[in-house]
Structure formats: structure tokens, C-alpha cells
Enzyme design. Sequence first.
Site, PDB file in Angstrom:
ATOM      1  N   LYS A 138      60.953 -80.489  -4.943  1.00  0.00           N
ATOM      2  CA  LYS A 138      60.163 -80.572  -6.909  1.00  0.00           C
ATOM      3  C   LYS A 138      61.852 -80.064  -7.505  1.00  0.00           C
ATOM      4  CE  LYS A 138      56.072 -79.470  -4.536  1.00  0.00           C
ATOM      5  NZ  LYS A 138      54.654 -78.352  -4.870  1.00  0.00           N
ATOM      6  N   GLY A 139      61.560 -79.797  -9.131  1.00  0.00           N
ATOM      7  CA  GLY A 139      62.318 -79.745  -9.459  1.00  0.00           C
ATOM      8  C   GLY A 139      62.661 -78.808  -9.011  1.00  0.00           C
ATOM      9  N   GLY A 141      65.739 -76.551 -11.705  1.00  0.00           N
ATOM     10  CA  GLY A 141      65.916 -76.062 -12.047  1.00  0.00           C
ATOM     11  C   GLY A 141      66.027 -75.784 -13.739  1.00  0.00           C
ATOM     12  N   GLU A 142      64.826 -75.857 -14.477  1.00  0.00           N
ATOM     13  CA  GLU A 142      64.573 -74.776 -15.025  1.00  0.00           C
ATOM     14  C   GLU A 142      63.860 -73.626 -14.853  1.00  0.00           C
ATOM     15  OE1 GLU A 142      65.698 -75.298 -18.668  1.00  0.00           O
ATOM     16  OE2 GLU A 142      66.429 -77.030 -17.702  1.00  0.00           O
TER      17      GLU A 142
END
Length: 188
Positions: A138-139, A141-142
Site C-alpha cells: 500500500k502507499g 509516502g504521505e
Amino acid sequence: MSTFPLPSFLPARLSQGMDLGLSGAAIVAPDIATFPNGCHICEVEIDRDTGKAAVIAYWVVDDVGRMLNPMLVKGQIHGGVAQGLGQALLEEIVYDRDEGQLLSGSFMDYGMPRADDMPDIEAAANEVPTTTNPLGVKGAGEAGTVGALPAIMNAIADALAPLGIDHLDMPATPERVWRAIEAAERKG
């Protein structure tokens, strides 16, 4: 720079006895999105005389799916928390009210987090691989930034609640916090 393909990509140009080795390619376009999630908690101390809010402890548990490189993910989360801390406590674009001149146009005038602004960050993972892609990722980065803003601002709101302060805009600069404390004490 050569405009010809590199020899490693043309089997006919390889040295005799060499082969390309393993090779493969795939494009995966899942039908549905993945949604990372997590929990951020922080503890702040506020100096009543100066209004300076300091984040003294910070905990993160994130689910970014399967972590292919846990050290890299932890670094992204730490960097995101630093970015969120800067936005929550320090960073502000300031213009002169009369002339419209930008007053915070350089890093000498613009508040950014420094090492002594950062707390120790305890980061843990709750890996729940997604079924929507072959890697289960899953992401990430933020993740640090998205969680840091509400964690820090809610910790400040909680610390100021006994004074009757129920709202404070970002950034929670020392001046802004001090003015809110002074106004609350005049009322109370």
C-alpha cells in the site's frame, strides 16, 4: 551521449558467451485502490509564559501493507512527521499587510523544523498485505505527514482545553499560542 542502444539490450551485441540473464516485465493496473492506514499519537508541552509548544514524544503505528524495505518505510514516516511538525508548529507564509511584500521569502525568515524540534519517534508497523496487487503493498509516502498534523494540533488543543481554548489555527506558533492563553486568562 550515444543515441545507439546499449549493448546490454541487444543480444547480438553481447560478448561471445554472455547472455542477457533474467528478464521480465509486467504492468499491473488493479481494479480497486489500496488504502493505507495508521494511528499517530503525540505528547506536547506548552510553556505558558512564551507559548512555545514542544512535541516531546511521538508514536506511530502504520499499515502500509507488506513492507519491502522496512528501513525505507520508517525513514519516509519519520520524514513525513518532521514535515507535519513543521506545518503544524512553524511554517507560515507572511506578507506585509500594507505593501503586500513577502516577508518569509528565504529560509532565514521561514520557520522550518530543525533537529532540536524533533522528538524521538517510536514507529511500528501493522503489516496487513492488500489483496489488490501481487506484492501486497500500500502507499507509504504521505503516511507521516497526514497523521502528524491532526496528532500535533489535537495534542495542543487538549493541552489548552482547561483554559477554555477550543480552537487554534495552524501554525501553532509561540506567538499564536501565547495570545490564545492571554485572551483566555483575561476572560477567565
